[in-house]
Design a protein around this motif. Structure first.
Motif, PDB file in Angstrom:
ATOM      1  N   GLY A  38       0.820  -1.206   0.000  1.00  0.00           N
ATOM      2  CA  GLY A  38       0.000   0.000   0.000  1.00  0.00           C
ATOM      3  C   GLY A  38       0.853   1.254   0.000  1.00  0.00           C
ATOM      4  N   PRO A  39       0.200   2.395   0.038  1.00  0.00           N
ATOM      5  CA  PRO A  39       0.934   3.666   0.059  1.00  0.00           C
ATOM      6  C   PRO A  39       1.833   3.787   1.290  1.00  0.00           C
ATOM      7  N   VAL A  40       2.946   4.455   1.106  1.00  0.00           N
ATOM      8  CA  VAL A  40       3.853   4.762   2.204  1.00  0.00           C
ATOM      9  C   VAL A  40       3.526   6.171   2.669  1.00  0.00           C
ATOM     10  N   VAL A  41       3.476   6.380   3.967  1.00  0.00           N
ATOM     11  CA  VAL A  41       3.171   7.689   4.531  1.00  0.00           C
ATOM     12  C   VAL A  41       4.468   8.364   4.952  1.00  0.00           C
ATOM     13  N   VAL A  42       4.703   9.558   4.420  1.00  0.00           N
ATOM     14  CA  VAL A  42       5.843  10.383   4.835  1.00  0.00           C
ATOM     15  C   VAL A  42       5.265  11.457   5.751  1.00  0.00           C
ATOM     16  N   SER A  43       5.683  11.450   7.008  1.00  0.00           N
ATOM     17  CA  SER A  43       5.071  12.298   8.025  1.00  0.00           C
ATOM     18  C   SER A  43       6.111  13.166   8.731  1.00  0.00           C
ATOM     19  N   LEU A  44       5.923  14.476   8.681  1.00  0.00           N
ATOM     20  CA  LEU A  44       6.831  15.363   9.413  1.00  0.00           C
ATOM     21  C   LEU A  44       6.718  15.126  10.911  1.00  0.00           C
ATOM     22  N   ASP A  45       5.508  14.913  11.414  1.00  0.00           N
ATOM     23  CA  ASP A  45       5.351  14.590  12.835  1.00  0.00           C
ATOM     24  C   ASP A  45       6.062  13.279  13.167  1.00  0.00           C
ATOM     25  N   GLY A  46       5.982  12.313  12.258  1.00  0.00           N
ATOM     26  CA  GLY A  46       6.671  11.046  12.463  1.00  0.00           C
ATOM     27  C   GLY A  46       8.179  11.223  12.532  1.00  0.00           C
ATOM     28  N   LEU A  47       8.710  12.106  11.695  1.00  0.00           N
ATOM     29  CA  LEU A  47      10.147  12.391  11.737  1.00  0.00           C
ATOM     30  C   LEU A  47      10.533  13.059  13.051  1.00  0.00           C
ATOM     31  N   ARG A  48       9.693  14.005  13.503  1.00  0.00           N
ATOM     32  CA  ARG A  48       9.969  14.657  14.795  1.00  0.00           C
ATOM     33  C   ARG A  48       9.946  13.630  15.914  1.00  0.00           C
ATOM     34  N   GLU A  49       8.965  12.754  15.878  1.00  0.00           N
ATOM     35  CA  GLU A  49       8.843  11.728  16.916  1.00  0.00           C
ATOM     36  C   GLU A  49      10.053  10.787  16.892  1.00  0.00           C
ATOM     37  N   ALA A  50      10.519  10.431  15.698  1.00  0.00           N
ATOM     38  CA  ALA A  50      11.694   9.566  15.579  1.00  0.00           C
ATOM     39  C   ALA A  50      12.930  10.232  16.163  1.00  0.00           C
ATOM     40  N   ARG A  51      12.952  11.563  16.158  1.00  0.00           N
ATOM     41  CA  ARG A  51      14.069  12.305  16.754  1.00  0.00           C
ATOM     42  C   ARG A  51      13.864  12.512  18.250  1.00  0.00           C
ATOM     43  N   GLY A  52      12.732  12.059  18.774  1.00  0.00           N
ATOM     44  CA  GLY A  52      12.512  12.094  20.206  1.00  0.00           C
ATOM     45  C   GLY A  52      11.629  13.196  20.736  1.00  0.00           C
ATOM     46  N   ALA A  53      11.132  14.098  19.871  1.00  0.00           N
ATOM     47  CA  ALA A  53      10.299  15.192  20.367  1.00  0.00           C
ATOM     48  C   ALA A  53       9.324  15.629  19.282  1.00  0.00           C
ATOM     49  N   ARG A  54       8.161  14.989  19.262  1.00  0.00           N
ATOM     50  CA  ARG A  54       7.149  15.269  18.238  1.00  0.00           C
ATOM     51  C   ARG A  54       6.745  16.737  18.203  1.00  0.00           C
ATOM     52  N   ALA A  55       6.705  17.398  19.336  1.00  0.00           N
ATOM     53  CA  ALA A  55       6.263  18.797  19.388  1.00  0.00           C
ATOM     54  C   ALA A  55       7.374  19.797  19.066  1.00  0.00           C
ATOM     55  N   ASP A  56       8.603  19.329  18.943  1.00  0.00           N
ATOM     56  CA  ASP A  56       9.735  20.221  18.695  1.00  0.00           C
ATOM     57  C   ASP A  56       9.719  20.730  17.257  1.00  0.00           C
ATOM     58  N   GLN A  57       9.492  22.027  17.107  1.00  0.00           N
ATOM     59  CA  GLN A  57       9.415  22.651  15.789  1.00  0.00           C
ATOM     60  C   GLN A  57      10.729  23.327  15.387  1.00  0.00           C
ATOM     61  N   SER A  58      11.775  23.171  16.190  1.00  0.00           N
ATOM     62  CA  SER A  58      13.008  23.931  15.973  1.00  0.00           C
ATOM     63  C   SER A  58      13.800  23.473  14.749  1.00  0.00           C
ATOM     64  N   ASN A  74      -8.958  19.096  17.763  1.00  0.00           N
ATOM     65  CA  ASN A  74      -7.597  19.380  18.203  1.00  0.00           C
ATOM     66  C   ASN A  74      -7.458  19.135  19.708  1.00  0.00           C
ATOM     67  N   ALA A  75      -8.433  19.566  20.468  1.00  0.00           N
ATOM     68  CA  ALA A  75      -8.384  19.397  21.926  1.00  0.00           C
ATOM     69  C   ALA A  75      -8.364  17.916  22.314  1.00  0.00           C
ATOM     70  N   ASP A  76      -8.950  17.065  21.466  1.00  0.00           N
ATOM     71  CA  ASP A  76      -9.021  15.632  21.747  1.00  0.00           C
ATOM     72  C   ASP A  76      -7.799  14.858  21.250  1.00  0.00           C
ATOM     73  N   ARG A  77      -6.905  15.514  20.532  1.00  0.00           N
ATOM     74  CA  ARG A  77      -5.717  14.841  19.979  1.00  0.00           C
ATOM     75  C   ARG A  77      -4.721  14.471  21.075  1.00  0.00           C
ATOM     76  N   ALA A  78      -3.949  13.433  20.827  1.00  0.00           N
ATOM     77  CA  ALA A  78      -2.886  13.056  21.758  1.00  0.00           C
ATOM     78  C   ALA A  78      -1.828  14.158  21.832  1.00  0.00           C
ATOM     79  N   TYR A  79      -1.610  14.843  20.727  1.00  0.00           N
ATOM     80  CA  TYR A  79      -0.626  15.929  20.654  1.00  0.00           C
ATOM     81  C   TYR A  79      -1.313  17.164  20.076  1.00  0.00           C
ATOM     82  N   PRO A  80      -2.101  17.880  20.889  1.00  0.00           N
ATOM     83  CA  PRO A  80      -2.826  19.031  20.345  1.00  0.00           C
ATOM     84  C   PRO A  80      -1.889  20.156  19.921  1.00  0.00           C
ATOM     85  N   VAL A  81      -2.300  20.849  18.877  1.00  0.00           N
ATOM     86  CA  VAL A  81      -1.589  22.037  18.418  1.00  0.00           C
ATOM     87  C   VAL A  81      -1.962  23.170  19.373  1.00  0.00           C
TER      88      VAL A  81
END
Length: 157
Positions: free
Chosen positions: A22-42, A107-114
């Motif tokens: 099936g399709p492969v998902v490329v996710s910026l949040d996934g990349l952040r999470e792989a680096r250890g901090a999904r919320a880190d926008q730096s 958004n309020a119900d998300r595991a990682y709300p913006v």
């Protein structure tokens, strides 16, 4: 290819169907999470470059890719478009047309709300794609159903 992003080696968050075909998902949040901090926008620019390289590798290999990242305006979408165009990929945009109050509630119900201020800024800057910006555009409502389309592939309308 659908801009909606971890690709093959990094940040893959999902593979539709689970059978490896099936399709492969490329996710910026996934990349952040792989680096250890999904919320880190730096490191957004570095992550974006990494994700675009991964997109290119996957498309070069003939894969179907879902780009899972916020693409608020034509300028942001153009980065993905450039890679897709370079690989001869057909592009479908899935545009969620959801009232602001529904966006805020979900958004309020998300595991990682913006954060509220970031979300408000995103809503103000949102400029949906128009017909002709992609091969096909799906306009999707609050319930997850396609309300309208622009463009066709294989005789679809």
């Amino acid at each position: 290819m659908s801009p909606k992003g971890g690709g093959g080696r990094v940040g893959r968050t999902d593979q539709a169907g689970g059978d490896g075909k099936g399709p492969v998902v490329v996710s910026l949040d996934g990349l952040r999470e792989a680096r250890g901090a999904r919320a880190d926008q730096s490191a957004n620019q570095a992550l974006l470059r990494e994700a675009l390289r991964e997109l290119d590798v996957l498309l070069r290999g003939g894969r179907t890719v879902v780009w899972d990242a916020t693409a608020l305006n034509r300028g942001q979408r153009s980065l993905v478009q450039r890679v897709a165009r370079g690989r001869g990929a057909l592009v479908t945009y899935a545009v969620m047309l959801v009232p602001e109050e529904v966006v805020a509630r979900r958004n309020a119900d998300r595991a990682y709300p913006v954060p509220d201020g970031v979300l408000a800024s995103q809503l103000r800057r949102f400029a949906p794609p128009f017909p002709g910006e992609a091969h096909r555009i799906w306009y999707i409502g609050s319930e997850g159903t396609v309300l309208d389309t622009a463009g066709t592939l294989d005789g679809e309308d």
